[in-house]
Design a protein around this motif. Structure first.
Motif, PDB file in Angstrom:
ATOM      1  N   ASP A  17       0.835  -1.206   0.000  1.00 39.49           N
ATOM      2  CA  ASP A  17       0.000   0.000   0.000  1.00 39.49           C
ATOM      3  C   ASP A  17       0.867   1.253   0.000  1.00 39.49           C
ATOM      4  OD1 ASP A  17      -2.284  -1.509   0.000  1.00 39.49           O
ATOM      5  OD2 ASP A  17      -2.636  -1.349   2.163  1.00 39.49           O
ATOM      6  N   ALA A  18       1.954   1.211   0.774  1.00 35.15           N
ATOM      7  CA  ALA A  18       2.845   2.373   0.842  1.00 35.15           C
ATOM      8  C   ALA A  18       3.531   2.610  -0.490  1.00 35.15           C
ATOM      9  CB  ALA A  18       3.875   2.174   1.951  1.00 35.15           C
ATOM     10  N   VAL A  19       3.983   1.542  -1.150  1.00 35.00           N
ATOM     11  CA  VAL A  19       4.631   1.673  -2.455  1.00 35.00           C
ATOM     12  C   VAL A  19       3.643   2.203  -3.487  1.00 35.00           C
ATOM     13  CG1 VAL A  19       5.716   0.417  -4.358  1.00 35.00           C
ATOM     14  CG2 VAL A  19       6.377  -0.088  -2.004  1.00 35.00           C
ATOM     15  N   SER A  20       2.421   1.671  -3.484  1.00 35.63           N
ATOM     16  CA  SER A  20       1.389   2.125  -4.429  1.00 35.63           C
ATOM     17  C   SER A  20       1.081   3.606  -4.238  1.00 35.63           C
ATOM     18  CB  SER A  20       0.116   1.302  -4.253  1.00 35.63           C
ATOM     19  OG  SER A  20       0.318  -0.041  -4.607  1.00 35.63           O
ATOM     20  N   ALA A  21       1.074   4.052  -2.986  1.00 26.63           N
ATOM     21  CA  ALA A  21       0.773   5.454  -2.701  1.00 26.63           C
ATOM     22  C   ALA A  21       1.919   6.364  -3.117  1.00 26.63           C
ATOM     23  CB  ALA A  21       0.470   5.635  -1.223  1.00 26.63           C
ATOM     24  N   ALA A  22       3.154   5.880  -2.952  1.00 28.29           N
ATOM     25  CA  ALA A  22       4.319   6.718  -3.239  1.00 28.29           C
ATOM     26  C   ALA A  22       4.694   6.719  -4.718  1.00 28.29           C
ATOM     27  CB  ALA A  22       5.522   6.244  -2.411  1.00 28.29           C
ATOM     28  N   LEU A  23       4.315   5.667  -5.450  1.00 24.33           N
ATOM     29  CA  LEU A  23       4.773   5.506  -6.833  1.00 24.33           C
ATOM     30  C   LEU A  23       4.379   6.647  -7.767  1.00 24.33           C
ATOM     31  CD1 LEU A  23       6.474   3.574  -8.466  1.00 24.33           C
ATOM     32  CD2 LEU A  23       4.403   2.314  -9.059  1.00 24.33           C
ATOM     33  N   PRO A  24       3.126   7.122  -7.753  1.00 22.05           N
ATOM     34  CA  PRO A  24       2.771   8.209  -8.685  1.00 22.05           C
ATOM     35  C   PRO A  24       3.663   9.435  -8.554  1.00 22.05           C
ATOM     36  CG  PRO A  24       0.799   7.262  -7.725  1.00 22.05           C
ATOM     37  CD  PRO A  24       1.955   6.664  -6.980  1.00 22.05           C
ATOM     38  N   ASN A  25       4.042   9.770  -7.327  1.00 17.30           N
ATOM     39  CA  ASN A  25       4.927  10.922  -7.130  1.00 17.30           C
ATOM     40  C   ASN A  25       6.377  10.587  -7.441  1.00 17.30           C
ATOM     41  OD1 ASN A  25       2.847  12.642  -6.278  1.00 17.30           O
ATOM     42  ND2 ASN A  25       3.002  11.928  -4.168  1.00 17.30           N
ATOM     43  N   ALA A  26       6.734   9.312  -7.318  1.00 20.92           N
ATOM     44  CA  ALA A  26       8.109   8.905  -7.587  1.00 20.92           C
ATOM     45  C   ALA A  26       8.415   8.917  -9.080  1.00 20.92           C
ATOM     46  CB  ALA A  26       8.375   7.519  -7.010  1.00 20.92           C
ATOM     47  N   ILE A  27       7.392   8.685  -9.907  1.00 22.17           N
ATOM     48  CA  ILE A  27       7.588   8.707 -11.362  1.00 22.17           C
ATOM     49  C   ILE A  27       7.557  10.160 -11.817  1.00 22.17           C
ATOM     50  CG2 ILE A  27       6.724   7.891 -13.585  1.00 22.17           C
ATOM     51  CD1 ILE A  27       5.252   5.674 -12.030  1.00 22.17           C
TER      52      ILE A  27
END
Length: 268
Positions: A17-27
């Motif tokens: 869940d944490a990775v999914s939440a952070a991914l849009p901003n990480a890209i």
């Protein structure tokens, strides 16, 4: 008293869940793309994407004379969903002695690894552009001339993807020369304004000497399955393996929405 083991401190679902939440901003490229997650949970690994041609301008009409319908043109492209992932191995000692720090770093590293792979695929999609300009994006003149390849009458909100070294050359081309003029700091927004784009993205993913002008939403990122994290324990090595994977595709949605800027290969 039950013993707390390292594997008990790992919650894969929470990490996912944490990775999914952070991914849009990480890209970093995501703000310039169409993003679609409507296919999450749907069956199949091939996606058909429609593309419509423009029907042309309206025509003059005569009273009492019926309009002649124009046939809409549609083409489709099929793109295949791919899987990307990364795994890390952490010793039990590291987890037990530094729970939040070690697991948090693993989560951060997996997020970065997946976002990096998506950015690599994003540039690969840009490189399939049908529009091109012979030159290098190291001067305002070259970029402005490249924008003309779109043949747009109005500003469409262009983004320039450029290698870090080429960006440095572009900035240096804006310096006044002669006398005691020294290099001065120029904000990226100022450079963007001079070269006629809305934003500039510096990226090592673009090869030096090759840049891309993209219209907003010309590239799409389609999610098939959001990141998942799994954990496994190696009792002999006394370590925990964390593996993260993601199902997605990156596609050039608008064939006329990207101009590749690169010097022509002379074959020499």
């Amino acid at each position: 008293m039950p013993e707390t083991k390292a594997i008990d401190l790992v919650n894969p679902e929470v990490m996912a869940d944490a990775v999914s939440a952070a991914l849009p901003n990480a890209i970093r490229f995501a703000p310039y793309a169409r993003t679609d997650d409507t296919l999450v949970g749907q069956a199949g690994d091939t996606i058909t994407r429609p593309k419509y041609g423009y029907i042309g301008p309206a025509e003059d009409l005569e009273e009492g004379v019926p309009m002649d319908p124009t046939k809409m043109n549609m083409t489709t492209s099929k793109v295949t969903v791919k899987e990307a992932g990364k795994a890390v191995e952490i010793t039990e000692t590291a987890i037990l002695t530094n729970v939040s720090g070690t697991l948090g770093e693993a989560e951060s590293q997996i997020t970065k690894a997946i976002s990096d792979k998506i950015e690599i695929d994003y540039v690969a999609a840009l490189d399939t552009a049908s529009l091109s300009f012979n030159g290098t994006a190291t001067s305002p003149e070259a970029i402005l001339d490249a924008i003309d390849a779109f043949n747009d009458e109005d500003d469409e909100g262009y983004v320039l993807f450029i290698n870090n070294k080429d960006y440095t050359k572009l900035v240096k081309s804006l310096f006044n020369v002669g006398g005691d003029t020294q290099e001065r700091a120029i904000a990226k927004a100022q450079v963007a304004e001079v070269v006629g784009v809305d934003d500039i993205v510096k990226t090592r993913r673009a090869a030096e000497g090759t840049s891309y002008l993209q219209k907003q939403d010309a590239v799409e990122i389609v999610w098939k399955k959001h990141p998942e994290i799994k954990a496994d324990e190696d009792i002999l090595a006394r370590s925990i393996v964390l593996a993260g994977n993601d199902f997605y595709t990156v596609n050039l949605f608008d064939d006329s929405g990207v101009v590749k800027i690169a010097a022509a290969d002379t074959g020499a």
